[in-house]
Motif scaffolding. Structure first.
Motif, mmCIF file in Angstrom:
data_model
loop_
_atom_site.group_PDB
_atom_site.id
_atom_site.type_symbol
_atom_site.label_atom_id
_atom_site.label_comp_id
_atom_site.label_asym_id
_atom_site.label_seq_id
_atom_site.Cartn_x
_atom_site.Cartn_y
_atom_site.Cartn_z
ATOM 1 N N VAL A 7 -87.135 -3.948 -125.585
ATOM 2 C CA VAL A 7 -87.828 -5.150 -125.110
ATOM 3 C C VAL A 7 -87.722 -5.248 -123.593
ATOM 4 O O VAL A 7 -88.704 -5.557 -122.893
ATOM 5 C CB VAL A 7 -87.252 -6.416 -125.784
ATOM 6 C CG1 VAL A 7 -87.854 -7.682 -125.165
ATOM 7 C CG2 VAL A 7 -87.507 -6.377 -127.284
ATOM 8 N N LEU A 8 -86.520 -4.960 -123.067
ATOM 9 C CA LEU A 8 -86.294 -5.039 -121.625
ATOM 10 C C LEU A 8 -87.170 -4.029 -120.875
ATOM 11 O O LEU A 8 -87.822 -4.380 -119.878
ATOM 12 C CB LEU A 8 -84.820 -4.788 -121.324
ATOM 13 C CG LEU A 8 -84.414 -4.692 -119.847
ATOM 14 C CD1 LEU A 8 -84.730 -5.997 -119.126
ATOM 15 C CD2 LEU A 8 -82.933 -4.356 -119.718
ATOM 16 N N VAL A 9 -87.189 -2.775 -121.344
ATOM 17 C CA VAL A 9 -87.970 -1.748 -120.660
ATOM 18 C C VAL A 9 -89.463 -2.052 -120.774
ATOM 19 O O VAL A 9 -90.221 -1.901 -119.804
ATOM 20 C CB VAL A 9 -87.646 -0.352 -121.226
ATOM 21 C CG1 VAL A 9 -88.563 0.709 -120.619
ATOM 22 C CG2 VAL A 9 -86.188 0.009 -120.957
ATOM 23 N N ALA A 10 -89.898 -2.478 -121.959
ATOM 24 C CA ALA A 10 -91.312 -2.822 -122.129
ATOM 25 C C ALA A 10 -91.703 -3.966 -121.203
ATOM 26 O O ALA A 10 -92.775 -3.938 -120.576
ATOM 27 C CB ALA A 10 -91.590 -3.192 -123.586
ATOM 28 N N MET A 57 -79.912 -5.516 -108.995
ATOM 29 C CA MET A 57 -78.677 -5.323 -109.747
ATOM 30 C C MET A 57 -78.817 -5.694 -111.219
ATOM 31 O O MET A 57 -78.228 -5.054 -112.095
ATOM 32 C CB MET A 57 -77.553 -6.155 -109.108
ATOM 33 C CG MET A 57 -76.204 -5.982 -109.776
ATOM 34 S SD MET A 57 -75.570 -4.301 -109.601
ATOM 35 C CE MET A 57 -75.097 -4.313 -107.884
ATOM 36 N N VAL A 58 -79.593 -6.704 -111.536
ATOM 37 C CA VAL A 58 -79.631 -7.205 -112.910
ATOM 38 C C VAL A 58 -80.425 -6.283 -113.825
ATOM 39 O O VAL A 58 -79.940 -5.862 -114.880
ATOM 40 C CB VAL A 58 -80.206 -8.632 -112.949
ATOM 41 C CG1 VAL A 58 -80.248 -9.138 -114.403
ATOM 42 C CG2 VAL A 58 -79.353 -9.567 -112.104
ATOM 43 N N PHE A 59 -81.668 -5.947 -113.433
ATOM 44 C CA PHE A 59 -82.540 -5.173 -114.320
ATOM 45 C C PHE A 59 -82.898 -3.793 -113.786
ATOM 46 O O PHE A 59 -83.545 -3.011 -114.492
ATOM 47 C CB PHE A 59 -83.830 -5.959 -114.583
ATOM 48 C CG PHE A 59 -83.599 -7.248 -115.310
ATOM 49 C CD1 PHE A 59 -83.080 -7.261 -116.589
ATOM 50 C CD2 PHE A 59 -83.880 -8.461 -114.695
ATOM 51 C CE1 PHE A 59 -82.864 -8.449 -117.268
ATOM 52 C CE2 PHE A 59 -83.666 -9.658 -115.362
ATOM 53 C CZ PHE A 59 -83.152 -9.656 -116.653
ATOM 54 N N GLY A 60 -82.523 -3.463 -112.578
ATOM 55 C CA GLY A 60 -82.780 -2.141 -112.040
ATOM 56 C C GLY A 60 -84.229 -1.916 -111.635
ATOM 57 O O GLY A 60 -85.073 -2.817 -111.693
ATOM 58 N N TRP A 61 -84.512 -0.680 -111.227
ATOM 59 C CA TRP A 61 -85.834 -0.307 -110.738
ATOM 60 C C TRP A 61 -86.744 0.228 -111.837
ATOM 61 O O TRP A 61 -87.906 0.523 -111.593
ATOM 62 C CB TRP A 61 -85.698 0.748 -109.648
ATOM 63 C CG TRP A 61 -85.207 0.204 -108.344
ATOM 64 C CD1 TRP A 61 -83.911 0.044 -107.961
ATOM 65 C CD2 TRP A 61 -86.010 -0.248 -107.258
ATOM 66 N NE1 TRP A 61 -83.840 -0.480 -106.696
ATOM 67 C CE2 TRP A 61 -85.121 -0.671 -106.235
ATOM 68 C CE3 TRP A 61 -87.374 -0.336 -107.031
ATOM 69 C CZ2 TRP A 61 -85.565 -1.176 -105.022
ATOM 70 C CZ3 TRP A 61 -87.826 -0.833 -105.823
ATOM 71 C CH2 TRP A 61 -86.925 -1.253 -104.827
ATOM 72 N N GLY A 62 -86.227 0.391 -113.010
ATOM 73 C CA GLY A 62 -87.035 0.909 -114.113
ATOM 74 C C GLY A 62 -86.457 2.191 -114.676
ATOM 75 O O GLY A 62 -86.040 3.078 -113.935
ATOM 76 N N MET A 63 -86.433 2.300 -115.972
ATOM 77 C CA MET A 63 -85.890 3.473 -116.649
ATOM 78 C C MET A 63 -86.662 4.728 -116.240
ATOM 79 O O MET A 63 -87.895 4.740 -116.236
ATOM 80 C CB MET A 63 -85.981 3.268 -118.161
ATOM 81 C CG MET A 63 -85.172 4.237 -118.982
ATOM 82 S SD MET A 63 -85.243 3.783 -120.749
ATOM 83 C CE MET A 63 -83.859 4.726 -121.386
ATOM 84 N N ALA A 80 -77.844 -5.224 -116.879
ATOM 85 C CA ALA A 80 -78.275 -5.684 -118.198
ATOM 86 C C ALA A 80 -78.537 -4.512 -119.131
ATOM 87 O O ALA A 80 -78.027 -4.476 -120.262
ATOM 88 C CB ALA A 80 -79.527 -6.546 -118.063
ATOM 89 N N GLY A 81 -79.311 -3.530 -118.678
ATOM 90 C CA GLY A 81 -79.610 -2.374 -119.513
ATOM 91 C C GLY A 81 -78.390 -1.526 -119.795
ATOM 92 O O GLY A 81 -78.200 -1.046 -120.922
#
Length: 474
Positions: free
Chosen positions: A83-86, A349-355, A396-397
């Motif tokens: 859900v987070l990555v999407a 820091m929380v969600f990053g730049w993307g997987m 988070a991830g």
């Protein structure tokens, strides 16, 4: 939790799960460890087969009743990660500006509480690959109801690693200039077997050697029936020796030390057991001690004969690097790389730049000076999987992946149980610790082997029940 004979069987799904996982590991390990761009789509497609098996296991009420209870909840952190990555793919984190034939990347302002991805395509591709690996591994805990099936699966994986080790050793001794006896050019000088990078090979073999030691100690007590030298335990020790030689021969210094640590642990736990097995085979106590001593000396001498030149060369290289670090007062370019990666991570820091976006975004934070030939220093990996995870999917991830590990562990009462789960968990812990200073999880085969070993280890404990550590044959 003991196996419940009254629980409905899953029919063909159980052997299908074991076969899919076995073929997955074998295929990825021979396909350059998954580290060639062109093999990623076929690997992800085979992982999709694992995801379809997961759907077959959970979608039909008859199958759900037959599943091992409490396993489905393990997947919730990974579902949340999806859900987070999407969600991150809905908000761009970079803007691409084209000037002539050159592309420039411009960071966009994104609120800290909004997930974003620098490039949606790589993020979705990385997620597809990871999901295939995770759910294929999870299927073992969902569908496999017998420890014998797990042991058979692990034996197949160990056998594959043995064949790869022999293949790689012959290839190395023949001084091949590329993978598959020179047929494929390797971008790394220190390649081994079908793996592009020696440290990836080393991490893979650390996991597989732990599999071997777990199986060896599990079957050592079969000496009462067929005798130690005729049973699978002795064959496993020979296989472990052949696999172990390949790590120093590959040139992987850190993984050689990790492997030595595994050997020490196996010796402490295994020598009394092997000695007892030899005694049951008719060998006297003095003869058992002499046999073990001879085996240790022979293993050491054989390793030096095969890998002595490589060990000497890598030792000299290590000495040079230590002297250079001492003169510079630090760890050189690796320190700069870590600092730059941390700077990248702190921005989001929380969600990053993307997987999967590290190779694209890191160029904005890379402070490494070009080489003397003015060629820019480019990094595809952070050489620290933990730092790279923080930079790509944020705290988070990373926490969600940690929860996917912690949740299964929380469901078992004891971790230090019978040899198989003990060594599987030991291998997983060592590779995870190694990931602080290197990038073993930058290799698809290592990621897959890690999750398979972890899930098999936890599930084996559950199937053994709370009395498993009192049963030497469990």
């Amino acid at each position: 939790m003991n196996e419940n004979p009254n629980r409905p069987a899953l029919g063909i799904l159980e052997p299908l799960v074991a076969a899919q996982v076995a073929l997955f590991v074998i295929g990825v390990s021979w396909a350059f460890g998954g580290n060639a761009d062109w093999v990623r789509v076929p690997i992800s497609a085979w992982g999709t087969v694992g995801m379809l098996l997961t759907l077959m296991l959970v979608a039909f009420p008859r199958n759900r009743v037959a599943l091992v209870p409490g396993t489905l909840k393990w997947a919730w952190p990974i579902i949340a990660l999806n859900v987070l990555v999407a969600a991150s793919c809905l908000t761009p984190g970079l803007r691409v500006v084209v000037s002539g034939d050159v592309q420039y990347f411009m960071p966009l302002r994104v609120a800290w509480w909004i997930p974003s991805s620098a490039q949606a395509g790589p993020s979705l591709g990385a997620l597809w690959l990871f999901d295939g690996i995770y759910f294929s591994s999870l299927n073992v805990a969902l569908a496999v109801r017998g420890k014998r099936t797990i042991r058979a699966l692990l034996a197949v994986l160990a056998g594959n690693a043995l064949v790869l080790s022999v293949f790689g050793t012959i290839q190395k001794l023949l001084s091949s200039t590329g993978i598959y006896f020179g047929a494929v050019r390797s971008p790394q000088v220190h390649f081994f077997a079908s793996f592009v990078y020696d440290n990836h090979w080393g991490a893979f073999i650390v996991l597989m050697t732990c599999v071997i030691f777990g199986l060896v100690l599990r079957y050592a007590d079969d000496a009462r029936g067929r005798g130690f030298f005729a049973g699978p335990a002795f064959a496993g020790l020979v296989a472990a020796g052949l696999m172990g030689v390949s790590v120093p021969l590959s040139g992987s210094r850190a993984c050689t030390l990790l492997l030595l640590f595994v050997v020490v642990i196996a010796s402490v736990r295994g020598v009394p057991r092997v000695s007892r097995a030899l005694h049951l085979s008719g060998v006297s106590s003095a003869g058992a001690v002499a046999a073990i001593a001879i085996a240790v000396v022979a293993a050491g001498a054989g390793t030096w004969m095969v890998a002595g030149d490589v060990l000497h060369a890598r030792a000299l290289k290590t000495k040079e690097q230590i002297e250079a670090m001492w003169a510079q007062g630090g760890i050189g370019s690796r320190s700069t790389l870590y600092q730059d990666t941390w700077s990248m991570a702190r921005e989001r820091m929380v969600f990053g730049w993307g997987m999967g976006t590290f190779p694209t975004v890191f160029g904005l934070y890379n402070t490494q000076e070009p080489n003397s030939d003015r060629i820019p220093v480019v990094y595809h990996d952070a050489h620290s999987d933990w730092l790279q995870s923080a930079a790509e999917i944020g705290l988070a991830g990373t926490a969600l992946i940690g929860a996917a590990v912690a949740l299964p562990l929380a469901g078992i009462r004891r971790l230090r149980v019978t040899p198989i789960p003990f060594f599987l968990m030991t291998g997983c812990a060592l590779v995870a610790a190694y990931a602080w200073i290197e990038f073993p999880f930058g290799n698809v085969a290592v990621v897959l082997a890690w999750w398979v070993c972890f899930i098999c280890g936890v599930h084996y404990v559950r199937l053994s029940g709370i009395q498993a550590d009192r049963d030497p044959a469990a």
